[in-house]
Every structure is written in C-alpha cells, then in structure tokens.
Scaffold this active site. Structure first.
Site, PDB file in Angstrom:
ATOM      1  N   CYS A 247      -4.583   3.701  -9.502  1.00  0.00           N
ATOM      2  CA  CYS A 247      -5.337   3.582  -8.242  1.00  0.00           C
ATOM      3  C   CYS A 247      -5.366   4.910  -7.484  1.00  0.00           C
ATOM      4  O   CYS A 247      -6.395   5.297  -6.953  1.00  0.00           O
ATOM      5  CB  CYS A 247      -4.709   2.537  -7.318  1.00  0.00           C
ATOM      6  SG  CYS A 247      -4.079   1.076  -8.134  1.00  0.00           S
ATOM      7  N   ASP A 248      -4.227   5.565  -7.395  1.00  0.00           N
ATOM      8  CA  ASP A 248      -4.090   6.682  -6.444  1.00  0.00           C
ATOM      9  C   ASP A 248      -3.984   8.062  -7.082  1.00  0.00           C
ATOM     10  O   ASP A 248      -4.043   9.063  -6.362  1.00  0.00           O
ATOM     11  CB  ASP A 248      -2.850   6.450  -5.561  1.00  0.00           C
ATOM     12  CG  ASP A 248      -2.973   5.162  -4.767  1.00  0.00           C
ATOM     13  OD1 ASP A 248      -4.114   4.784  -4.449  1.00  0.00           O
ATOM     14  OD2 ASP A 248      -1.942   4.524  -4.479  1.00  0.00           O
TER      15      ASP A 248
ATOM     16  N   CYS B 253       0.967   2.688  -7.816  1.00  0.00           N
ATOM     17  CA  CYS B 253      -0.080   2.535  -8.832  1.00  0.00           C
ATOM     18  C   CYS B 253      -0.766   3.867  -9.109  1.00  0.00           C
ATOM     19  O   CYS B 253      -1.584   4.328  -8.311  1.00  0.00           O
ATOM     20  CB  CYS B 253      -1.101   1.503  -8.338  1.00  0.00           C
ATOM     21  SG  CYS B 253      -2.502   1.302  -9.429  1.00  0.00           S
TER      22      CYS B 253
END
Ligand code: NAP
Length: 312
Positions: free
Chosen positions: A142-143, A139
């Site tokens: 997200c990261d 993701c």
C-alpha cells in the site's frame, strides 16, 4: 409467509471464504458470502504471489483475487457487502443461527463458515499510534511508493517482513531490517535474497522501544536485547511486519479459541459448535498460506453440506 432460512452463510471473502463459496455453490447450497470490504482479504495487499500452484509466472495478489471472485460468481455465489455485527443461536430452534448485519438486515441459516482472516499486529511502543499513516505503516504494497529514495526500517523476521523488505527496495534508498533474534524465521530462499541485497542491512537481536517525530517519523530508538545498549536510527518510515492477529471477536462467546483468539477446528473444519465451520487465517494451524486457506475452505464447505444433509 414462510421464513427464509439459508443453508449456509460464509463470513469473510478472502481465499478461504471464496473457496468455500465456490464449493458450496457448486453443491447447490443456498449460500451467501458476506464481506465488509472488498473480497480478497490480505491478498489485496500482496504485490506478488510466487507459491500458489498453477502460476509458474508470479501473479499479483489483486490478479489472483479477480480470478477467484470471477470463478465464485460464475459458480453462482451471491456476495453481499455488509459487516456482520452478531452471530447467535435462534431461540428454541436447535439448528438455526441468526446473523445481524450493519445494514440492520437479519439472516437465518442452518450453518456457518467463519473465514474472517487476520489483521496485522502492532508493536505497541510509544509513538507508534500517533505516527500511524505519518511514516508508520503495516503494508508495503500500500505505502511503499510513498518512500522513494527514503531511509526506512522494517521490523520482523518472518516471511512477510523479508518479502516486503525486498519489495520495498524497488523504491527506498536503504533499509535497516530489525529482528529481535539472531536469525530470521522466514524461508531460506527469502533469507538468501535479503542477505544478497545491498540496500538491506539486518540488525539482529534488536527491538524498537520508541518511534519519534514531530509531524512525520524522524527516528526510532532500538535496543540490543543482548547488551541492553540503545541506539537511535534516523529514518523516514517504519514498516511493522510482525505477524497476524485473528479477526475472531465476533465468535468470542460462540466457539472455542486458543489464548490468542485463533479458532480451534478439527480436521473436518468443525469448530466446537455444531453447524459452525472455520477456515483460513482465523483458525489455529501450522501454516498460514493462500494454498492452505483454499484447501480448508473446500473442506469447510464439504462438511457444512454433509451437516445440512444430516439435519434436514
Ligand atoms: P510470522 O511468521 O509469525 O513472523 C512474525 C515475525 O515477527 C517473527 O520473526 C517474530 O519474531 C517477529 N515478531 C513477532 N512479534 C514481535 C514483536 N512484538 N516485536 C518484534 N518482533 C516480533 O508472521 P508473518 O511473517 O507476518 O507471516 C504470517 C504468516 O503468513 C506466516 O505463516 C507466513 O508463513 C505467511 N506468509 C507467507 C508468505 C509466502 O509464503 N510468500 C508471505 C507472507 C506471509 P520471532 O521469529 O522471534 O518469533
């Protein structure tokens, strides 16, 4: 005391489930939507949505979720935060399903809409599972910010891989985009943006065979599928963006699925089981988009309502 039977239970609160919930609530069905996490599904992990009609300026995934949830609640939809563990028939009652939840609560319903969505696929190569969260990610939204000025690889050739690779260029120093064929599957607009971006180098006809690193990712081994040659690419991160797998285990013995576990529905969103409808990324279909999911959710709710009218 008379047993409470719901008209409809919706399992999964992504765009398909929320859309079904809006339609069912407006039809005044006695409906609950169950979501085990936050409503929104994969939209929560999508930085920008550029192709959902009605938003000429790109909207963030979370912004679109907020609007959908607000609309659903205003329509009267009850959203419960619980994980459904089992779906079965109620014995000796033809038009009844039993839903067993993590919270130990049990619900009965005349009809069901399955909108449990899909999850990201893993590569399944040595080193991947040990290095998850230590440089291996599924993701970018997200990261991505964790990889400022780092060198990374992205795997995949679909919309997701190309879109997320472009997003990651905001943070990283360079990206090797590894794809197993000699051309990308993604839409042309994304391909053009990728090829025009100085930070991204496509690596065609190649697959990762191993990920390695002591504490964090340090390198990947990449095999050219045409020549068989294996190279080592030094990197700090690996984003695996190679498609989706359906969250359909719950319905395994209940409705028909294809060999990958996608639920088979007809054009009325009906599954092989009377009273159970399905929509969104959990079904077998041509196009996995927010725009298609919301249409399928509406169709499922409409036909669930017809079914309830028929059996009541
Ligand atoms: P996808 O379209 O199924 O593409 C998956 C990609 O990963 C393909 O290029 C595939 O290669 C590759 N792949 C699959 N398994 C692999 C493996 N084991 N090893 C190496 N490569 C592998 O999946 P997606 O990009 O995640 O998108 C999922 C759905 O969401 C699609 O329908 C997509 O259109 C939609 N989506 C839309 C948008 C948008 O409209 N903005 C954004 C994101 C996603 P091959 O090409 O060789 O099969």
């Amino acid at each position: 005391m008379k047993e409470k039977i719901h008209d409809l239970i919706i399992i999964g609160g992504g765009p398909a489930g929320l859309s079904a919930g809006i339609y069912a609530s407006r039809a005044r069905l006695n409906v609950i939507l169950f979501e085990k996490g936050m409503p929104g599904g994969q939209m929560l992990f999508t930085e920008v949505i550029e192709n959902f009609p009605g938003f000429s300026k790109p909207i963030g995934g979370i912004g679109l979720v907020d609007e959908m949830v607000k609309q659903a609640k205003e329509a009267g939809l009850k959203i419960e935060n619980d994980n459904i563990l089992k779906v079965s028939h109620v014995h000796h009652q033809k038009h009844r399903f039993k839903i067993e939840c993590d919270s130990k609560k049990i619900y009965k319903t005349l009809s069901l809409i399955i909108s449990t969505g899909a999850r990201w696929k893993e590569l399944g190569v040595p080193g991947e599972s040990n290095l998850k969260g230590k440089g291996v990610s599924y993701c970018a939204t997200c990261d991505g910010p964790l990889f400022k000025e780092r060198e990374i690889v992205v795997v995949g050739g679909g919309d997701k891989a190309l879109e997320e690779a472009l997003y990651l260029t905001k943070f990283v120093k360079s990206i090797k985009l590894i794809h197993r064929r000699d051309q990308f599957r993604a839409i042309k607009e994304l391909q053009e943006k990728i090829l025009a971006n100085d930070k991204i180098t496509p690596v065609y006809n190649s697959v990762i065979t191993e990920m390695s690193g002591k504490k964090l990712v340090e390198f990947v081994k990449v095999k050219n599928v045409k020549t068989g040659k294996i190279d080592t690419i030094t990197c700090n991160g690996v984003f695996v963006l190679i498609g989706i797998e359906p969250n359909s285990e719950l319905l395994k013995e209940v409705v028909d699925m294809d060999d990958k576990g996608f639920i088979i529905v007809d054009s009325h969103a009906r599954t092989s089981q009377d009273g159970i409808y399905a929509c969104g990324d959990v079904i077998k279909k041509d196009l996995y988009q927010i725009a298609t999911a919301v249409g399928e959710g509406a169709t499922a709710a409409f036909n669930a309502q017809r079914y309830i009218d028929e059996i009541s």
